[in-house]
Design an enzyme around this catalytic site. Structure first.
Site, PDB file in Angstrom:
ATOM      1  N   ARG A   1       1.610 -22.603  48.708  1.00  0.00           N
ATOM      2  CA  ARG A   1       2.465 -21.344  48.797  1.00  0.00           C
ATOM      3  C   ARG A   1       2.054 -20.448  47.670  1.00  0.00           C
ATOM      4  NH1 ARG A   1       8.462 -22.981  48.366  1.00  0.00           N
ATOM      5  NH2 ARG A   1       7.799 -24.253  50.059  1.00  0.00           N
TER       6      ARG A   1
ATOM      7  N   HIS B   1       4.543 -25.971  45.105  1.00  0.00           N
ATOM      8  CA  HIS B   1       3.586 -25.763  46.033  1.00  0.00           C
ATOM      9  C   HIS B   1       2.661 -24.694  45.680  1.00  0.00           C
ATOM     10  CE1 HIS B   1       5.730 -27.259  49.968  1.00  0.00           C
ATOM     11  NE2 HIS B   1       6.917 -27.045  49.247  1.00  0.00           N
TER      12      HIS B   1
ATOM     13  N   ASP C   1       5.424 -29.730  52.631  1.00  0.00           N
ATOM     14  CA  ASP C   1       6.606 -30.233  53.475  1.00  0.00           C
ATOM     15  C   ASP C   1       6.211 -30.647  54.851  1.00  0.00           C
ATOM     16  OD1 ASP C   1       8.152 -29.285  51.251  1.00  0.00           O
ATOM     17  OD2 ASP C   1       8.014 -27.331  52.095  1.00  0.00           O
TER      18      ASP C   1
ATOM     19  N   GLU D   1      15.080 -33.478  48.760  1.00  0.00           N
ATOM     20  CA  GLU D   1      14.516 -32.930  50.135  1.00  0.00           C
ATOM     21  C   GLU D   1      13.864 -33.925  50.956  1.00  0.00           C
ATOM     22  OE1 GLU D   1      14.041 -28.132  48.777  1.00  0.00           O
ATOM     23  OE2 GLU D   1      12.168 -29.363  49.009  1.00  0.00           O
TER      24      GLU D   1
ATOM     25  N   HIS E   1       9.850 -33.166  51.391  1.00  0.00           N
ATOM     26  CA  HIS E   1       9.001 -32.643  50.277  1.00  0.00           C
ATOM     27  C   HIS E   1       8.091 -33.687  49.496  1.00  0.00           C
ATOM     28  CE1 HIS E   1       8.787 -29.493  46.785  1.00  0.00           C
ATOM     29  NE2 HIS E   1       8.403 -30.569  46.243  1.00  0.00           N
TER      30      HIS E   1
END
Length: 281
Positions: free
Chosen positions: A119, A164, A171, A253, A256
């Site tokens: 990301r 990320h 994810d 999460e 994740h």
């Protein structure tokens, strides 16, 4: 006649040469004229990924990719800045480890499906701008129905830096094979909460994990005691398989995971998610 034929051949060769030159971008042959992108093209000075980054599809084309942030079906309701292609980029070490995990799951009748991988920092910055705009709550009913948007920073759902961006975090979920298709999200369609029964949530061909992906709710904590039965078993199936391949779960999460040791443990990159970001070997 021989002279005429030779002349015609010469004209044809000259025409072919002109066509070939016309097909080459201006300055490409000599390398002296810089490429000038059109107004709609990405900036020519975008940073490139280090050589340690690869496209996951080049390492394992069997892993399903549903890259949510390249679409409007995310917690903001718009495609995220920096996602120029719906593709998963990762460090080579993380991609190879994910390939090992996939081989193990395939033998058991499952496939991994990734929602997000590398990301860029510009995407994280987009999240931050959105979180500060308390008036934009178009996706609240699905992604954070029980959380006030004003506390997303305080509660850690949004941060100014993301693992990320280092390239070894992703994810993902598990899909039972054969994988059924997932219909696309239609902007403006009625929303259902991410923690409701699976049949009531937005359709997803992944296993029922108790919540949808990117659900801003404590029910998304991997080992939340309220998640029981098949939902808990599915989370543990994913967790155990990923851990065997060298990944560590983020306990808040269920989707994740980070491969360790990270290739770039302290570096946050900002090259766009696009094939052209990768350095050609």
């Amino acid at each position: 006649m021989p002279r005429l034929a030779a002349a015609l051949r010469g004209l044809a060769a000259a025409a072919a040469a002109l066509i070939a030159v016309a097909a080459v971008p201006s300055g490409a042959a000599a390398g002296t004229v810089p490429h000038r992108p059109s107004p709609s093209s990405p900036a020519s000075n975008d940073p490139k990924a280090p050589r340690e980054f690869v496209a996951l599809r080049d390492v394992d084309p069997t892993i399903i990719q549903e890259m949510r942030y390249a679409t409007p079906h995310d917690f903001m309701g718009v495609p995220v800045t920096g996602y120029r292609a719906p593709m998963c980029l990762l460090t080579r070490d993380a991609a190879r480890a994910l390939h090992r995990a996939q081989r193990s799951f395939l033998r058991r009748g499952y496939s991994l499906k990734v929602y997000d991988c590398y990301r860029p920092q510009r995407a994280v910055d987009h999240f931050v701008r959105w979180a500060k705009d308390l008036g934009d709550q178009r996706m609240k009913a699905e992604f954070y129905p029980r959380v006030d948007k004003s506390v997303l920073f305080r509660d850690g759902y949004i941060a100014e830096k993301s693992g990320h961006s280092r390239g070894s975090t992703l994810d993902l979920t598990l899909v039972r094979l054969p994988a059924l298709p997932t219909r696309p999200y239609v902007p403006g369609e009625p929303l259902s909460s991410c923690y409701g029964p699976k049949a009531a949530r937005f359709p997803d061909n992944g296993l029922d994990m108790g919540t949808g992906f990117d659900c801003f709710d404590t029910l998304a904590h991997t080992l939340d005691p309220r998640i029981k039965g098949p939902q808990r078993a599915h989370r543990l199936l994913l967790k155990e398989g990923m851990e065997r391949a060298g990944f560590v779960n983020y306990p808040y999460e269920w989707w994740h995971y980070t491969f360790t040791p990270e290739t770039f443990p302290d570096t946050y990159f900002d090259f766009p998610v696009a094939r052209r970001s990768l350095v050609r070997h």
